[in-house]
Design a protein around this motif. Structure first.
Motif, PDB file in Angstrom:
ATOM      1  N   PRO A  88      12.784  -5.379   6.194  1.00  0.00           N
ATOM      2  CA  PRO A  88      11.270  -5.749   5.561  1.00  0.00           C
ATOM      3  C   PRO A  88      10.841  -4.614   5.169  1.00  0.00           C
ATOM      4  CG  PRO A  88      11.459  -5.580   7.811  1.00  0.00           C
ATOM      5  CD  PRO A  88      12.889  -5.779   7.650  1.00  0.00           C
ATOM      6  N   SER A  89       9.565  -4.629   4.230  1.00  0.00           N
ATOM      7  CA  SER A  89       8.649  -3.479   3.784  1.00  0.00           C
ATOM      8  C   SER A  89       7.357  -3.542   4.848  1.00  0.00           C
ATOM      9  CB  SER A  89       8.537  -3.472   2.301  1.00  0.00           C
ATOM     10  OG  SER A  89       9.939  -2.990   1.851  1.00  0.00           O
ATOM     11  N   VAL A  90       6.857  -2.541   5.190  1.00  0.00           N
ATOM     12  CA  VAL A  90       5.446  -2.459   5.681  1.00  0.00           C
ATOM     13  C   VAL A  90       4.439  -1.746   5.061  1.00  0.00           C
ATOM     14  CG1 VAL A  90       4.152  -1.865   7.922  1.00  0.00           C
ATOM     15  CG2 VAL A  90       6.580  -2.498   8.045  1.00  0.00           C
ATOM     16  N   LEU A  91       3.431  -2.693   4.763  1.00  0.00           N
ATOM     17  CA  LEU A  91       2.427  -2.114   3.750  1.00  0.00           C
ATOM     18  C   LEU A  91       1.039  -2.636   4.321  1.00  0.00           C
ATOM     19  CD1 LEU A  91       2.101  -4.257   0.514  1.00  0.00           C
ATOM     20  CD2 LEU A  91       4.384  -4.253   1.764  1.00  0.00           C
ATOM     21  N   SER A  92       0.133  -2.031   4.034  1.00  0.00           N
ATOM     22  CA  SER A  92      -1.239  -2.362   4.320  1.00  0.00           C
ATOM     23  C   SER A  92      -1.858  -3.316   3.372  1.00  0.00           C
ATOM     24  CB  SER A  92      -2.176  -1.124   4.529  1.00  0.00           C
ATOM     25  OG  SER A  92      -2.739  -0.728   3.174  1.00  0.00           O
ATOM     26  N   ALA A  93      -2.751  -4.240   3.894  1.00  0.00           N
ATOM     27  CA  ALA A  93      -3.354  -5.034   3.016  1.00  0.00           C
ATOM     28  C   ALA A  93      -4.114  -4.562   1.644  1.00  0.00           C
ATOM     29  CB  ALA A  93      -4.430  -6.017   3.868  1.00  0.00           C
ATOM     30  N   MET A  94      -4.391  -3.263   2.031  1.00  0.00           N
ATOM     31  CA  MET A  94      -5.188  -2.340   0.737  1.00  0.00           C
ATOM     32  C   MET A  94      -4.239  -2.074  -0.216  1.00  0.00           C
ATOM     33  SD  MET A  94      -8.518  -2.266   1.930  1.00  0.00           S
ATOM     34  CE  MET A  94      -9.090  -0.518   1.676  1.00  0.00           C
ATOM     35  N   GLU A  95      -3.024  -2.102   0.002  1.00  0.00           N
ATOM     36  CA  GLU A  95      -2.301  -1.485  -1.307  1.00  0.00           C
ATOM     37  C   GLU A  95      -2.460  -2.013  -2.792  1.00  0.00           C
ATOM     38  OE1 GLU A  95      -0.078   1.146  -0.460  1.00  0.00           O
ATOM     39  OE2 GLU A  95      -1.375   1.021   1.544  1.00  0.00           O
ATOM     40  N   HIS A  96      -2.184  -1.427  -3.446  1.00  0.00           N
ATOM     41  CA  HIS A  96      -2.594  -1.683  -5.053  1.00  0.00           C
ATOM     42  C   HIS A  96      -1.246  -2.810  -5.219  1.00  0.00           C
ATOM     43  CE1 HIS A  96      -2.513  -1.443  -9.392  1.00  0.00           C
ATOM     44  NE2 HIS A  96      -3.215  -0.614  -9.453  1.00  0.00           N
ATOM     45  N   SER A  97      -1.859  -3.575  -6.081  1.00  0.00           N
ATOM     46  CA  SER A  97      -0.711  -4.691  -6.512  1.00  0.00           C
ATOM     47  C   SER A  97       0.549  -4.199  -7.059  1.00  0.00           C
ATOM     48  CB  SER A  97      -1.408  -5.525  -7.679  1.00  0.00           C
ATOM     49  OG  SER A  97      -1.650  -4.751  -8.749  1.00  0.00           O
ATOM     50  N   GLN A 110      12.568  -2.894  12.475  1.00  0.00           N
ATOM     51  CA  GLN A 110      13.314  -2.132  11.948  1.00  0.00           C
ATOM     52  C   GLN A 110      13.004  -1.989  10.344  1.00  0.00           C
ATOM     53  OE1 GLN A 110      17.181  -3.383  13.628  1.00  0.00           O
ATOM     54  NE2 GLN A 110      17.327  -1.543  14.615  1.00  0.00           N
ATOM     55  N   PRO A 111      11.822  -1.748  10.050  1.00  0.00           N
ATOM     56  CA  PRO A 111      11.446  -1.727   8.375  1.00  0.00           C
ATOM     57  C   PRO A 111      12.317  -0.870   7.738  1.00  0.00           C
ATOM     58  CG  PRO A 111       9.813  -0.913   9.794  1.00  0.00           C
ATOM     59  CD  PRO A 111      10.602  -1.357  10.846  1.00  0.00           C
ATOM     60  N   ALA A 112      12.482  -1.071   6.445  1.00  0.00           N
ATOM     61  CA  ALA A 112      13.212  -0.080   5.681  1.00  0.00           C
ATOM     62  C   ALA A 112      12.125   0.901   4.996  1.00  0.00           C
ATOM     63  CB  ALA A 112      13.680  -0.755   4.405  1.00  0.00           C
ATOM     64  N   ILE A 113      10.915   0.724   5.082  1.00  0.00           N
ATOM     65  CA  ILE A 113      10.031   1.566   4.506  1.00  0.00           C
ATOM     66  C   ILE A 113       8.520   1.235   4.872  1.00  0.00           C
ATOM     67  CG2 ILE A 113       9.697   0.260   2.225  1.00  0.00           C
ATOM     68  CD1 ILE A 113       9.640   3.111   0.992  1.00  0.00           C
ATOM     69  N   VAL A 114       7.746   2.124   4.953  1.00  0.00           N
ATOM     70  CA  VAL A 114       6.302   1.921   5.132  1.00  0.00           C
ATOM     71  C   VAL A 114       5.457   2.508   3.967  1.00  0.00           C
ATOM     72  CG1 VAL A 114       4.036   2.586   6.346  1.00  0.00           C
ATOM     73  CG2 VAL A 114       6.308   2.022   7.555  1.00  0.00           C
ATOM     74  N   HIS A 115       4.798   1.667   3.076  1.00  0.00           N
ATOM     75  CA  HIS A 115       4.056   1.980   2.097  1.00  0.00           C
ATOM     76  C   HIS A 115       2.557   2.220   2.679  1.00  0.00           C
ATOM     77  CE1 HIS A 115       7.148   0.937  -0.961  1.00  0.00           C
ATOM     78  NE2 HIS A 115       7.270  -0.242  -0.050  1.00  0.00           N
ATOM     79  N   LEU A 116       2.093   3.401   2.430  1.00  0.00           N
ATOM     80  CA  LEU A 116       0.494   3.486   2.751  1.00  0.00           C
ATOM     81  C   LEU A 116      -0.150   4.507   1.630  1.00  0.00           C
ATOM     82  CD1 LEU A 116      -1.647   2.937   4.846  1.00  0.00           C
ATOM     83  CD2 LEU A 116      -0.894   4.902   5.928  1.00  0.00           C
ATOM     84  N   GLN A 117      -1.250   3.861   1.140  1.00  0.00           N
ATOM     85  CA  GLN A 117      -2.182   4.764   0.182  1.00  0.00           C
ATOM     86  C   GLN A 117      -2.647   5.937   0.812  1.00  0.00           C
ATOM     87  OE1 GLN A 117      -4.908   1.796  -0.884  1.00  0.00           O
ATOM     88  NE2 GLN A 117      -4.075   1.765  -3.159  1.00  0.00           N
ATOM     89  N   LEU A 118      -2.787   6.969   0.080  1.00  0.00           N
ATOM     90  CA  LEU A 118      -3.296   8.018   0.463  1.00  0.00           C
ATOM     91  C   LEU A 118      -5.089   7.873   0.339  1.00  0.00           C
ATOM     92  CD1 LEU A 118      -3.678  10.801   1.732  1.00  0.00           C
ATOM     93  CD2 LEU A 118      -3.618  11.767  -0.536  1.00  0.00           C
ATOM     94  N   GLY A 119      -5.594   7.290  -0.692  1.00  0.00           N
ATOM     95  CA  GLY A 119      -6.756   6.948  -0.933  1.00  0.00           C
ATOM     96  C   GLY A 119      -6.944   5.514  -1.643  1.00  0.00           C
ATOM     97  N   ASN A 120      -7.688   4.762  -1.320  1.00  0.00           N
ATOM     98  CA  ASN A 120      -7.786   3.288  -1.992  1.00  0.00           C
ATOM     99  C   ASN A 120      -8.514   3.364  -3.402  1.00  0.00           C
ATOM    100  OD1 ASN A 120      -9.599   0.457  -2.114  1.00  0.00           O
ATOM    101  ND2 ASN A 120      -7.173   0.170  -1.645  1.00  0.00           N
ATOM    102  N   HIS A 121      -7.909   2.493  -4.327  1.00  0.00           N
ATOM    103  CA  HIS A 121      -8.396   2.602  -5.769  1.00  0.00           C
ATOM    104  C   HIS A 121      -9.751   1.789  -5.826  1.00  0.00           C
ATOM    105  CE1 HIS A 121      -5.973  -0.869  -4.623  1.00  0.00           C
ATOM    106  NE2 HIS A 121      -6.312  -1.498  -5.611  1.00  0.00           N
ATOM    107  N   GLU A 122     -10.087   0.987  -4.900  1.00  0.00           N
ATOM    108  CA  GLU A 122     -11.330   0.270  -5.156  1.00  0.00           C
ATOM    109  C   GLU A 122     -12.614   0.849  -4.417  1.00  0.00           C
ATOM    110  OE1 GLU A 122     -11.199  -4.077  -4.788  1.00  0.00           O
ATOM    111  OE2 GLU A 122      -9.124  -3.934  -5.718  1.00  0.00           O
TER     112      GLU A 122
END
Length: 372
Positions: free
Chosen positions: A89-98, A133-145
């Motif tokens: 799985p990939s882990v990402l915040s609900a705030m990530e860019h599309s 055991q995710p493969a990666i975490v995606h996390l923005q530094l700063g949100n675009h909206e």
């Protein structure tokens, strides 16, 4: 009519230094991969620009892969990680860019992490996903909206402890505030030149030394066989020139001015009836403000402002390419249908800000007067 551009978070006008470097490189005719004089001239231009980008982002030469922009960089990360850890799985915040959300979903299971009402990720929930055991975490530094900055320090530590890759989408933060790849602790960082006054159609993927991912684009051996396709030498030259011009002193000065202007906007406009400031009040990008507008459709607000010479944007419902509520605002639990985003940049003056502070109340009053 004098125009006032407040959509720098979408794209920022090309800086003169970038235009000059791009125009000069347009006269180069060679392939940077060839050993004849024309090719070597192009190779020199590309590598000078690479060093300028390296110096600006605190990376090493072999850690910078030129791409067409952050969207391609993100797609390359998601593809490469899926090839490296199929089914994980990939882990990402609900705030990530599309671009992050859709590319991650294309390649495998995704675990979305919720955020609070300011847009900051639920760290406990995120850290709990390491048991899967995710493969990666995606996390923005700063949100675009909404501009909220994330606290990367505990995420970096957890990713290192569990041997999980960390990708940071820095498309909004890069060129707006100091970003040092070596000290950030991320394995991968995506940036776009056009977000801070570089040419369109060029960006970079910063990739930690020693990390190898299967390339998204196959064909030639460009970018040390990590991104096939003839290098866009003019755009790369412009990208490098803008990075070189943004010395630490210049970048700090621009960041300070941007913060002053967005604080002025946030303070003045959030005092209006029915207007709410979105995002974290303190931990935020310097250049953008997002406001909730009660009772008025965002399309009408944007058209009213445009009529008065002001270019702005809404995170919700009225992007030219779609009519959908904002997933970012939905994740925060606020009105996802009615918002106004104002973003400043290197061309923005204090007079521009004052004109917006006069125009927004006027437009809102006119629109609200039309309601039955």
């Amino acid at each position: 009519m004098t125009r006032h551009y407040f959509d720098h978070a979408s794209t920022s006008p090309l800086r003169p230094v970038g235009r000059a470097a791009l125009n000069e490189a347009l006269d180069l005719t060679g392939d940077p991969g060839r050993i004849h004089s024309e090719g070597m001239a192009c190779r020199h231009t590309v590598e000078v620009a690479r060093q300028q980008v390296v110096d600006f982002f605190g990376a090493r030469s072999r850690e910078v892969i030129f791409t067409s922009g952050a969207t391609e960089s993100i797609a390359a990360v998601c593809f490469g990680v899926a090839q490296r850890n199929p089914g994980a799985p990939s882990v990402l915040s609900a705030m990530e860019h599309s671009a992050v959300r859709l590319n991650a979903q294309r390649h495998g299971p995704v675990k979305l992490i919720s955020v609070d009402e300011t847009g900051r990720v639920d760290l406990d929930q995120l850290l709990a996903t390491f048991s899967q055991q995710p493969a990666i975490v995606h996390l923005q530094l700063g949100n675009h909206e909404v501009g909220t900055l994330q606290d990367l320090t505990p995420v970096v530590a957890a990713c290192r402890q569990h041997n999980v890759l960390l990708h940071v989408d820095a498309a909004q933060a890069g060129g707006r505030m100091a970003l040092d790849f070596a000290n950030l602790g991320a394995d991968l960082v995506s940036v776009s030149a056009h977000k801070f006054g570089g040419p369109r159609g060029v960006g970079a993927l910063l990739i930690r030394r020693g990390l190898r991912l299967a390339p998204l684009l196959l064909g030639g051996e460009q970018e040390r066989a990590r991104r096939a396709g003839l290098e866009n030498t003019p755009a790369i030259a412009g990208f490098g020139a803008v990075c070189a011009a943004l010395t630490p002193e210049v970048l700090a000065s621009e960041e300070t001015l941007a913060r002053q202007q967005t604080i002025r906007l946030a303070t003045g406009l959030s005092a209006l009836d029915g207007v709410t400031l979105y995002g974290h009040p303190d931990y935020r990008l310097p250049h953008l403000v997002c406001l909730g507008i009660d009772g008025v459709e965002p399309q009408a607000v944007l058209l009213g402002l445009d009529r008065l010479g002001i270019a702005a944007h809404s995170g919700s419902a009225c992007a030219s390419e779609g009519l959908e509520p904002s997933p970012v605002l939905e994740a925060m639990g606020v009105d996802a249908h009615r918002s106004l985003r104002l973003s400043v940049g290197w061309t923005t003056t204090d007079d521009d800000v004052e004109d917006v502070l006069e125009a927004v109340p006027q437009v809102l009053a006119e629109l609200r007067a039309l309601r039955p």
